[in-house]
Write an enzyme that holds these catalytic residues in place. Structure first.
Site, PDB file in Angstrom:
ATOM      1  N   GLY A 300       6.472 -62.612 -71.504  1.00 49.53           N
ATOM      2  CA  GLY A 300       6.291 -61.568 -72.753  1.00 49.53           C
ATOM      3  C   GLY A 300       7.808 -61.503 -73.249  1.00 49.53           C
ATOM      4  N   GLU A 301       8.060 -60.314 -73.771  1.00 49.69           N
ATOM      5  CA  GLU A 301       9.209 -60.119 -74.471  1.00 49.69           C
ATOM      6  C   GLU A 301       9.569 -60.837 -75.763  1.00 49.69           C
ATOM      7  OE1 GLU A 301      12.505 -60.883 -71.637  1.00 49.69           O
ATOM      8  OE2 GLU A 301      11.349 -59.493 -70.103  1.00 49.69           O
TER       9      GLU A 301
END
Length: 334
Positions: A300-301
């Site tokens: 993610g991120e």
């Protein structure tokens, strides 16, 4: 006609027809979005939305809820993977508190769009009230409209929120009428016992609510504040005619929610990677989309966006800088 002009420009570069593969599709897509045969990528931005999830308290993640705020502090300190990759590729990063269950100190370089501290536990009630959901959408739109003022025309979206793969699995199940068991993965790294627990919890959650719901009702009921803000942000990015870099499973669920309401958003979307979350390839297939990278990422991120960005830049650069057969005095095939 722009479409044929772009295709002609691509086909007559000094290469065999189609030899640059997916890069050629990217170049054409970017040219069509920007309505030019000489597109540019300007002031790229990455926006990471962070929020907590009430369902995390039921044990659907391998990590405790406090990791959300700890990772936000890591983002702000420049130490996370997304910081490293954004620095490497000169991408401006913004971190947004959409609903983290923590009181951040004053003076941080944090965009405060907190609707409430964590979404509600969907085992007991919808994740958001109608008013909270509408505010989250509006907050996401505001973030992007501010970014647009910098001249940015390509934007990526990431997220941080313990429990958000569970929220996304539930949303995917409801959006596409697929059994929730087909939409569940190991998230942050669940073992077999934890995965079975997650499956039983999400089955219970999905059975609690009506079978017929529209896209916004699905997002409000099962989503998170960071997902809702990402939905609003994507809608605004499309309105601003930006290129939208889509990260992994959670960001793709957000796009899918918008796509169900407005299929044209896919014209502006570049799917950056296919994640190691097992529902993601299925979700891309349902939308008939192909991702640039397959690196078994599941972080993610926005990391997939940042890693794919130089490839997207390469698609623009070959279109603008590579010689044509005529320019280079190279013989084309008969």
């Amino acid at each position: 006609m722009l479409s044929s002009e772009l295709q002609h420009k691509i086909d007559f570069k000094t290469k065999p027809l189609g030899a640059l593969g997916h890069l050629e599709h990217l170049a054409r897509k970017i040219g069509m979005v920007q309505k030019t045969t000489s597109p540019q990528l300007l002031n790229p931005h990455m926006v990471v939305f962070a929020a907590d999830h009430g369902i995390a308290t039921a044990g659907v993640s391998a990590y405790p809820q406090e990791v959300t705020y700890q990772m936000v502090m890591n983002f702000l300190g420049g130490g996370a993977a997304i910081n490293v990759f954004c620095r490497q590729h000169d991408i401006t990063i913004k971190i947004v508190d959409a609903g983290v269950n923590f009181d951040f100190p004053e003076g941080l370089n944090l965009v405060n769009k907190k609707v409430r501290k964590s979404s509600r536990n969907i085992l007991k009630e919808p994740a958001m009230t109608f008013e909270e959901y509408q505010l989250a959408l509006e907050n996401g739109k505001t973030v992007v409209s501010e970014v647009a003022k910098t001249g940015c025309n390509i934007i990526g979206f990431g997220e941080m929120g313990i429990g958000n793969t569970s929220a996304s699995s539930l949303m995917m199940s409801k959006l596409f009428d697929i059994p929730v068991t087909h939409c569940i993965g190991r998230g942050t790294g669940l073992n077999d016992q934890q995965l079975q627990n997650k499956i039983s919890i999400l089955r219970e959650a999905v059975e609690k609510y009506p079978s017929e719901m529209n896209e916004d009702e699905i997002a409000r009921t099962f989503g998170g504040l960071e997902i809702a803000q990402m939905i609003g942000a994507m809608e605004e990015a499309f309105r601003q005619n930006m290129l939208i870099m889509v990260d992994g499973f959670i960001a793709t669920v957000a796009v899918a929610t918008v796509w169900k309401k407005n299929p044209e958003i896919l014209n502006n979307c570049i799917f950056c990677h296919v994640s190691n979350e097992n529902a993601h390839p299925q979700l891309l297939g349902l939308m008939r989309e192909k991702a640039i990278l397959n690196l078994d990422l599941r972080l993610g991120e926005g990391t997939g966006c940042a890693l794919a960005y130089p490839i997207i830049q390469s698609a623009v650069n070959f279109l603008n800088e590579m010689s044509s057969f005529e320019d280079a005095h190279v013989s084309n095939k008969e």
